[in-house]
Design an enzyme around this catalytic site. Structure first.
Site, PDB file in Angstrom:
ATOM      1  N   GLU A 273      35.352  -3.455  10.060  1.00  0.00           N
ATOM      2  CA  GLU A 273      36.064  -3.371   8.775  1.00  0.00           C
ATOM      3  C   GLU A 273      36.327  -1.927   8.383  1.00  0.00           C
ATOM      4  OE1 GLU A 273      36.800  -3.025   4.524  1.00  0.00           O
ATOM      5  OE2 GLU A 273      35.058  -2.223   5.602  1.00  0.00           O
TER       6      GLU A 273
ATOM      7  N   ASP B 276      29.426  -3.309  10.368  1.00  0.00           N
ATOM      8  CA  ASP B 276      29.756  -1.943  10.764  1.00  0.00           C
ATOM      9  C   ASP B 276      29.730  -1.051   9.536  1.00  0.00           C
ATOM     10  OD1 ASP B 276      32.299  -3.180   9.856  1.00  0.00           O
ATOM     11  OD2 ASP B 276      33.154  -1.232  10.372  1.00  0.00           O
TER      12      ASP B 276
END
Length: 454
Positions: free
Chosen positions: A156, A92
């Protein structure tokens, strides 16, 4: 001097690595469905899973984590009795911010001035490619001498804790003798660096209400309490005049012992404008690695274009607090919450919502795995010795792994050196750093396996 076979192999794999990183960067995998379709993250997760399967990883799975995102897991068995190493990255990314400020499309890997530009190129899709390169180089040079687990996180950057909660519920899944977190970076290009500390973080949203509805500023301004003005005053209370963070009860005087960050280099790396002062006191290393730092990362208010002469009834802001090692993030959250409630002016009604939280981390750089990494980095970076530094950012998973696996050694390396400009526009990765760190990781796995056999 004859090149190391691992170095030669990684060099030959770099064109493929660039093509793969371009494919991975193309996914707009911001883990916030309010900004980008969830399907973009799902497609990126599937790409990562397919890449692991292509390298003969077993038990490849897309793990549905409690925050609604997916982390990707795979296991590559090594020789009988070999140690297990967990390799971490995340797929991500941060949102691209102002796309018009990018010199090339943020989700299109573009080569320019010897670097590869694109959102996630360094943080941390490049980290996943680094792991792939290391594994491929070892397979081409006698095989992978350890058992390898790979985990690629899907949220994250949002700090929503999905993988942490999943790991706590499935404690055997990520168990390893050593863990390599591929999400930090060298102190600067060409200087091999392991990260010794990470600041933790807490994220709060604060809402102030002062009126039942917006009012005409000419008719009521000067007496009616304006929520936006109240918010400005409240946020100003979080910093002293010199810019030092001031949260009631939070210590701000710790010192950093270790590699220092010259102020001139920091100004250049941070691109501070001429004549603009740095904030805070102490050395730069003190300020960014050893002390808390508050940042207002968003405010809901009327834009300048189309603004009307109105007093605002409600204002909202999002506040990030970086928490250094030695301070508890939960306690810092409580102190920041109490500060925001205590300093709201004019009796404004205050609501505080916690958005995210992660503890700070300190690695044991005297452990045997660090010796193996130091040897590997000296080979990958001829003429340079491994350095250790702090990092102002947060990787909440580190403390979860340290708690679950207290005997495991945790190393932090990666591609996010200062020129990478992670989280900013025009993020990029140095292909030379990708190549050298992939070599270092492969050699580390060899060195570590030999140290365990000795």
């Amino acid at each position: 001097m004859t090149a190391h076979p691992i170095s030669e192999t990684v060099a030959s794999l770099m064109p493929r690595a660039k093509a793969e990183l371009a494919e991975l960067v193309a996914f707009q995998s911001v883990a916030d469905p309010a900004q980008f379709p969830k399907s973009e993250c799902e497609a990126a997760a599937n790409w990562v899973a397919d890449a692991l399967r292509a390298e003969d990883f077993q038990d490849v799975a897309l793990l549905d984590t409690p925050d609604g995102t997916q982390s990707v897991y795979g296991f590559l068995p090594g020789p009988v009795g070999a140690p297990t190493v967990l390799l971490y990255a995340h797929y991500d990314v941060q949102p691209p911010l102002d796309e018009s400020a990018w010199l090339s499309p943020p989700f299109e890997l573009t080569e320019r001035d010897g670097r590869w530009f694109g959102r996630g190129a360094a943080d941390c899709k490049g980290g996943f490619i680094m792991h792939l390169l290391a594994v491929r180089a070892l397979k081409a040079n006698g095989g992978v001498p350890v058992s390898v687990k790979v985990i690629a996180e899907g949220s994250e950057e949002q700090g929503t804790g999905g993988l942490e909660r999943y790991a706590e519920a499935h404690p055997d899944l990520l168990a390893a003798d050593t863990i390599v977190i591929g999400d930090t970076g060298n102190f600067r290009v060409g200087l091999p660096t392991v990260t010794a500390t990470l600041r933790g973080m807490t994220m709060l949203r604060v809402t102030l209400d002062t009126l039942e509805g917006n009012l005409h500023s000419g008719q009521f301004g000067g007496a009616a309490p304006d929520a936006l003005a109240a918010m400005i005053q409240l946020l100003a209370s979080l910093r002293a005049e010199d810019g030092t963070t001031t949260v009631d009860g939070l210590a701000t005087d710790a010192d950093w012992e270790g590699l220092q960050y010259p102020e001139a280099e920091f100004r250049a790396d941070a691109k501070v404008l001429d004549g603009v002062e740095l904030i805070g006191t102490g050395t730069v290393a003190d300020r960014i690695w050893a002390r808390p730092a508050v940042t207002v990362i968003g405010i809901d208010c009327p834009p300048v274009v189309g603004a009307t002469p109105s007093l605002q009834a409600t204002a909202r802001a999002q506040v990030s607090l970086r928490v250094p090692p030695g301070q508890d993030a939960a306690e810092a959250t409580q102190l920041l919450t109490a500060h925001l409630k205590a300093h709201a002016p004019w009796g404004a009604r205050v609501a505080v919502e916690q958005v995210g939280q992660g503890q700070a981390f300190r690695a044991d750089i005297s452990s045997p795995a660090y010796t193996s990494m130091a040897q590997a980095m000296e080979t990958a970076y001829p003429g340079e010795k491994m350095q250790s530094s702090g990092m102002g950012g947060s990787i909440p998973l580190c403390n979860t792994l340290a708690t679950l696996y207290p005997e495991a050694e945790i190393l932090l390396i990666g591609l996010s050196e200062p020129e990478a400009q992670i989280h900013a526009v025009n993020e990029s990765v140095s292909p030379e750093e990708l190549e050298r760190l992939s070599v270092a990781e492969a050699l580390f796995l060899q060195n570590y396996a030999e140290s365990k056999r000795a």
